[in-house]
Design an enzyme around this catalytic site. Sequence first.
Site, PDB file in Angstrom:
ATOM      1  N   GLY A  10       0.654  -1.251   0.241  1.00  0.00           N
ATOM      2  CA  GLY A  10       0.456   0.226   0.070  1.00  0.00           C
ATOM      3  C   GLY A  10       0.528   1.322  -0.440  1.00  0.00           C
ATOM      4  N   ASP A  31       0.102  -8.970   1.431  1.00  0.00           N
ATOM      5  CA  ASP A  31      -0.932  -8.542   1.470  1.00  0.00           C
ATOM      6  C   ASP A  31      -2.253  -8.938   0.145  1.00  0.00           C
ATOM      7  OD1 ASP A  31      -2.680  -5.441  -0.097  1.00  0.00           O
ATOM      8  OD2 ASP A  31      -0.465  -4.511   0.486  1.00  0.00           O
ATOM      9  N   PHE A  80       0.248  -2.794   8.413  1.00  0.00           N
ATOM     10  CA  PHE A  80      -0.027  -1.825   7.951  1.00  0.00           C
ATOM     11  C   PHE A  80      -1.299  -2.098   7.577  1.00  0.00           C
ATOM     12  CE2 PHE A  80       4.559  -0.896   6.530  1.00  0.00           C
ATOM     13  CZ  PHE A  80       4.488   0.853   7.072  1.00  0.00           C
ATOM     14  N   SER A 124      -3.761   6.496  14.075  1.00  0.00           N
ATOM     15  CA  SER A 124      -4.072   7.101  13.598  1.00  0.00           C
ATOM     16  C   SER A 124      -4.665   8.663  14.494  1.00  0.00           C
ATOM     17  CB  SER A 124      -4.580   6.997  12.460  1.00  0.00           C
ATOM     18  OG  SER A 124      -5.979   8.314  12.410  1.00  0.00           O
ATOM     19  N   THR A 126      -6.631   9.961  14.306  1.00  0.00           N
ATOM     20  CA  THR A 126      -7.937  10.071  14.097  1.00  0.00           C
ATOM     21  C   THR A 126      -8.419   9.448  15.795  1.00  0.00           C
ATOM     22  OG1 THR A 126     -10.409   9.042  13.642  1.00  0.00           O
ATOM     23  CG2 THR A 126      -8.069   7.242  13.380  1.00  0.00           C
ATOM     24  N   TYR A 148     -14.073   3.502  11.640  1.00  0.00           N
ATOM     25  CA  TYR A 148     -12.764   3.385  10.865  1.00  0.00           C
ATOM     26  C   TYR A 148     -12.051   3.385  11.967  1.00  0.00           C
ATOM     27  CZ  TYR A 148      -7.709   4.839   9.522  1.00  0.00           C
ATOM     28  OH  TYR A 148      -6.670   5.088   9.322  1.00  0.00           O
ATOM     29  N   LYS A 152      -9.030   1.852  14.918  1.00  0.00           N
ATOM     30  CA  LYS A 152      -7.983   2.196  15.395  1.00  0.00           C
ATOM     31  C   LYS A 152      -7.453   2.211  17.102  1.00  0.00           C
ATOM     32  CE  LYS A 152      -5.895   2.688  11.138  1.00  0.00           C
ATOM     33  NZ  LYS A 152      -5.529   1.550  10.889  1.00  0.00           N
ATOM     34  N   ASN A 178      -0.973  13.293   9.041  1.00  0.00           N
ATOM     35  CA  ASN A 178      -1.521  13.644   7.449  1.00  0.00           C
ATOM     36  C   ASN A 178      -0.230  12.957   6.263  1.00  0.00           C
ATOM     37  OD1 ASN A 178      -3.986  14.754   8.854  1.00  0.00           O
ATOM     38  ND2 ASN A 178      -4.205  14.862   7.196  1.00  0.00           N
ATOM     39  N   ARG A 230      -4.535  21.124   9.262  1.00  0.00           N
ATOM     40  CA  ARG A 230      -3.996  19.865   9.633  1.00  0.00           C
ATOM     41  C   ARG A 230      -2.128  20.000   9.577  1.00  0.00           C
ATOM     42  NH1 ARG A 230      -7.912  19.333  10.051  1.00  0.00           N
ATOM     43  NH2 ARG A 230      -9.810  17.329   9.516  1.00  0.00           N
ATOM     44  N   ASP A 294     -15.207  16.023  10.251  1.00  0.00           N
ATOM     45  CA  ASP A 294     -13.997  17.271  10.777  1.00  0.00           C
ATOM     46  C   ASP A 294     -14.004  17.542  10.876  1.00  0.00           C
ATOM     47  OD1 ASP A 294     -13.237  16.279   8.111  1.00  0.00           O
ATOM     48  OD2 ASP A 294     -13.223  18.069   6.511  1.00  0.00           O
TER      49      ASP A 294
HETATM   50  P1  NAD Z   1      -3.583   1.773   1.515  1.00  0.00           P
HETATM   51  O1  NAD Z   1      -4.870   1.247   1.902  1.00  0.00           O
HETATM   52  O2  NAD Z   1      -2.568   2.016   1.191  1.00  0.00           O
HETATM   53  O3  NAD Z   1      -2.596   0.581   2.210  1.00  0.00           O
HETATM   54  C1  NAD Z   1      -3.419  -0.708   2.561  1.00  0.00           C
HETATM   55  C2  NAD Z   1      -2.800  -1.961   2.729  1.00  0.00           C
HETATM   56  O4  NAD Z   1      -3.642  -2.721   3.342  1.00  0.00           O
HETATM   57  C3  NAD Z   1      -3.761  -2.025   0.962  1.00  0.00           C
HETATM   58  O5  NAD Z   1      -2.271  -3.111   0.137  1.00  0.00           O
HETATM   59  C4  NAD Z   1      -4.548  -3.152   0.773  1.00  0.00           C
HETATM   60  O6  NAD Z   1      -4.465  -4.172   0.354  1.00  0.00           O
HETATM   61  C5  NAD Z   1      -3.492  -4.153   1.683  1.00  0.00           C
HETATM   62  N1  NAD Z   1      -4.931  -4.589   2.830  1.00  0.00           N
HETATM   63  C6  NAD Z   1      -5.771  -4.403   3.404  1.00  0.00           C
HETATM   64  N2  NAD Z   1      -6.889  -5.444   3.992  1.00  0.00           N
HETATM   65  C7  NAD Z   1      -5.916  -6.145   4.196  1.00  0.00           C
HETATM   66  C8  NAD Z   1      -6.029  -7.554   4.450  1.00  0.00           C
HETATM   67  N3  NAD Z   1      -7.510  -7.963   4.874  1.00  0.00           N
HETATM   68  N4  NAD Z   1      -5.056  -8.412   4.464  1.00  0.00           N
HETATM   69  C9  NAD Z   1      -4.097  -8.513   3.766  1.00  0.00           C
HETATM   70  N5  NAD Z   1      -4.095  -7.198   3.262  1.00  0.00           N
HETATM   71  C10 NAD Z   1      -4.763  -6.251   3.377  1.00  0.00           C
HETATM   72  O7  NAD Z   1      -3.035   2.759   2.803  1.00  0.00           O
HETATM   73  P2  NAD Z   1      -2.209   3.846   3.578  1.00  0.00           P
HETATM   74  O8  NAD Z   1      -2.786   5.265   3.387  1.00  0.00           O
HETATM   75  O9  NAD Z   1      -0.562   2.699   3.259  1.00  0.00           O
HETATM   76  O10 NAD Z   1      -2.180   3.177   4.968  1.00  0.00           O
HETATM   77  C11 NAD Z   1      -1.772   2.411   6.202  1.00  0.00           C
HETATM   78  C12 NAD Z   1      -2.267   1.866   7.751  1.00  0.00           C
HETATM   79  O11 NAD Z   1      -2.016   3.164   7.893  1.00  0.00           O
HETATM   80  C13 NAD Z   1      -3.722   1.786   7.514  1.00  0.00           C
HETATM   81  O12 NAD Z   1      -3.733   0.918   8.121  1.00  0.00           O
HETATM   82  C14 NAD Z   1      -4.590   3.098   7.921  1.00  0.00           C
HETATM   83  O13 NAD Z   1      -5.333   2.939   8.330  1.00  0.00           O
HETATM   84  C15 NAD Z   1      -3.285   3.983   8.601  1.00  0.00           C
HETATM   85  N6  NAD Z   1      -3.159   5.185   8.514  1.00  0.00           N
HETATM   86  C16 NAD Z   1      -3.204   5.656   7.138  1.00  0.00           C
HETATM   87  C17 NAD Z   1      -3.194   7.299   7.079  1.00  0.00           C
HETATM   88  C18 NAD Z   1      -3.671   8.246   5.658  1.00  0.00           C
HETATM   89  O14 NAD Z   1      -3.693   8.807   5.848  1.00  0.00           O
HETATM   90  N7  NAD Z   1      -2.729   7.372   4.452  1.00  0.00           N
HETATM   91  C19 NAD Z   1      -3.534   7.891   8.620  1.00  0.00           C
HETATM   92  C20 NAD Z   1      -3.027   7.291   9.454  1.00  0.00           C
HETATM   93  C21 NAD Z   1      -3.336   5.926   9.265  1.00  0.00           C
HETATM   94  N1  UFG Z   2     -10.593  18.526   1.976  1.00  0.00           N
HETATM   95  C1  UFG Z   2     -11.091  19.647   1.449  1.00  0.00           C
HETATM   96  N2  UFG Z   2     -11.395  18.758   0.019  1.00  0.00           N
HETATM   97  C2  UFG Z   2     -11.348  17.932   0.055  1.00  0.00           C
HETATM   98  C3  UFG Z   2     -10.312  16.969   0.677  1.00  0.00           C
HETATM   99  C4  UFG Z   2     -10.397  17.335   2.256  1.00  0.00           C
HETATM  100  O1  UFG Z   2     -10.998  20.275   1.666  1.00  0.00           O
HETATM  101  O2  UFG Z   2     -11.600  17.317  -1.132  1.00  0.00           O
HETATM  102  C5  UFG Z   2      -9.941  19.159   4.018  1.00  0.00           C
HETATM  103  C6  UFG Z   2     -10.852  18.497   4.256  1.00  0.00           C
HETATM  104  O3  UFG Z   2     -11.794  19.157   5.239  1.00  0.00           O
HETATM  105  C7  UFG Z   2      -9.843  18.420   6.437  1.00  0.00           C
HETATM  106  C8  UFG Z   2      -8.469  18.639   5.221  1.00  0.00           C
HETATM  107  O4  UFG Z   2      -8.653  19.084   3.469  1.00  0.00           O
HETATM  108  O5  UFG Z   2      -9.819  20.354   5.907  1.00  0.00           O
HETATM  109  C9  UFG Z   2      -7.556  17.540   4.871  1.00  0.00           C
HETATM  110  O6  UFG Z   2      -8.869  16.208   4.714  1.00  0.00           O
HETATM  111  P1  UFG Z   2      -8.046  15.022   4.656  1.00  0.00           P
HETATM  112  O7  UFG Z   2      -9.258  14.535   3.996  1.00  0.00           O
HETATM  113  O8  UFG Z   2      -6.889  14.777   3.630  1.00  0.00           O
HETATM  114  O9  UFG Z   2      -7.532  14.391   6.208  1.00  0.00           O
HETATM  115  P2  UFG Z   2      -7.704  13.762   7.517  1.00  0.00           P
HETATM  116  O10 UFG Z   2      -7.599  14.785   7.738  1.00  0.00           O
HETATM  117  O11 UFG Z   2      -9.653  14.624   7.345  1.00  0.00           O
HETATM  118  O12 UFG Z   2      -8.201  12.567   7.542  1.00  0.00           O
HETATM  119  C10 UFG Z   2      -6.954  11.598   7.377  1.00  0.00           C
HETATM  120  C11 UFG Z   2      -6.833  10.025   6.906  1.00  0.00           C
HETATM  121  C12 UFG Z   2      -8.040  10.091   8.567  1.00  0.00           C
HETATM  122  C13 UFG Z   2      -6.901   9.562   9.581  1.00  0.00           C
HETATM  123  C14 UFG Z   2      -6.121  11.500   9.645  1.00  0.00           C
HETATM  124  C15 UFG Z   2      -5.417  11.744  10.593  1.00  0.00           C
HETATM  125  O13 UFG Z   2      -8.055  10.191   6.188  1.00  0.00           O
HETATM  126  O14 UFG Z   2      -7.592   8.548   7.435  1.00  0.00           O
HETATM  127  O15 UFG Z   2      -6.216  12.092   8.118  1.00  0.00           O
HETATM  128  O16 UFG Z   2      -5.258  12.655  10.801  1.00  0.00           O
HETATM  129  F1  UFG Z   2      -6.811   9.623  10.137  1.00  0.00           F
END
Ligand code: NAD
Ligand code: UFG
Length: 332
Positions: A10, A31, A80, A124, A126, A148, A152, A178, A230, A294
């Site tokens: 991912g 994965d 992850f 996260s 969150t 979600y 976590k 973020n 953020r 939000d």
């Molecule tokens: P992503 O979706 O790109 O990566 C997650 C990976 O997990 C994917 O490759 C998916 O195919 C795999 N996956 C999901 N369910 C599975 C299962 N049951 N078995 C095996 N593989 C599985 O997401 P990401 O952005 O790389 O996030 C990684 C982790 O970090 C996640 O747990 C997400 O919740 C957490 N996280 C992400 C963000 C963000 O903004 N990207 C913020 C906070 C936390």
């Molecule tokens: N936003 C917009 N337009 C868009 C998307 C987002 O204005 O199309 C704004 C949102 O309202 C927020 C900011 O941009 O003010 C950031 O939004 P994101 O969706 O990029 O990120 P979030 O902070 O809402 O959430 C992300 C992940 C969550 C994680 C969190 C951790 O999606 O899974 O960061 O801080 F939990």
Amino acid sequence: MAVLLTGGAGYIGSHTSAELLGAGYNVVIADNFSNSTPETVRWIGQLAGRTPALCKVDLLERDGIDRVFTQYEIDSVIHFAGLKAVGQSVQAPLMYYHNNITGTLNLCEAMKKHNCKRIVFSSSATVYGTGTNVPFREDDPLSATNPYGWTKLMIEQILRDVWESDHEWSVALLRYFNPVGAHNSGLIGEVPRGVPNNLMPYIAQVATGKRPHLNVFGNDYHTPDGTGVRDYMHVLDLASGHIKALEYIKQNCGVEAVNLGTGRGTSVLEMVAAFEAVSGMRIPYVIQPRRPGDISICYADPTKAKVLLGWTAKRGLEEMCADLWNFAKNNL
Ligand code: NAD
Ligand code: UFG
């Protein structure tokens, strides 16, 4: 010995895989490709000059993940794998609880059976829920506002309980703020399926002409320009945070929650301006109502990461936007 990366194909996992391989670790990726593709693993190999071992495994299949531990000598895990779309989790809570919680339970069962007791978990920001007391510190009150977020919080609790039952476990709960941007090679980055939920992938799709304008969700927050604030950090900084956490849990047993963020807040419109300046592209936007769920301002107190892990984010907004643009114009 190897590090197992569940969800390693991912967005965050692929960057972390490349960094780990570069640092000399042996990497096994497990994965199910529900939100990624095997091609990414080839790019990781090209970047690092060494290919990670790859297992197509769904964590929901107990025997499958168990076999990974039989096949490889795994001494630590970075977990992850999970579903991550907040809105979708409200529509399909059972799918989120099943995938994220059951998947983690199966993983922990396999770890226990094979005597592997070190885990870094992708938590996260969150988990700070609707808190308003920024910057968020690790000992602030925790809550969740959607399934979600609950997964976590629940997984954090599950891992604390596992440690309570056996103090030889070593657990790092990394609370990401973020993550944005892409690898500076332009080979790997975030490729969202469908309409992007997050700000930066959406901006990238406006820049490449895939979407006509950005929707800015609210300009009436109590922030300097009214738009949400953020803590954006470069995904490669986040990847290096995992290496630091891995080094830490190899030396210390216990459970530690650690924020990974820069400690700086940036508004939506500041992010748009930063991207425009770096890319030379105009990002038209339309102000829309606030997005349900939000919060107004969210940024980290990153002190604990610095003191405990020796980690700080190094890259600024310009680099985040430049690397995102470099990836987007070639790949999206
Ligand atoms: P992503 O979706 O790109 O990566 C997650 C990976 O997990 C994917 O490759 C998916 O195919 C795999 N996956 C999901 N369910 C599975 C299962 N049951 N078995 C095996 N593989 C599985 O997401 P990401 O952005 O790389 O996030 C990684 C982790 O970090 C996640 O747990 C997400 O919740 C957490 N996280 C992400 C963000 C963000 O903004 N990207 C913020 C906070 C936390
Ligand atoms: N936003 C917009 N337009 C868009 C998307 C987002 O204005 O199309 C704004 C949102 O309202 C927020 C900011 O941009 O003010 C950031 O939004 P994101 O969706 O990029 O990120 P979030 O902070 O809402 O959430 C992300 C992940 C969550 C994680 C969190 C951790 O999606 O899974 O960061 O801080 F939990």
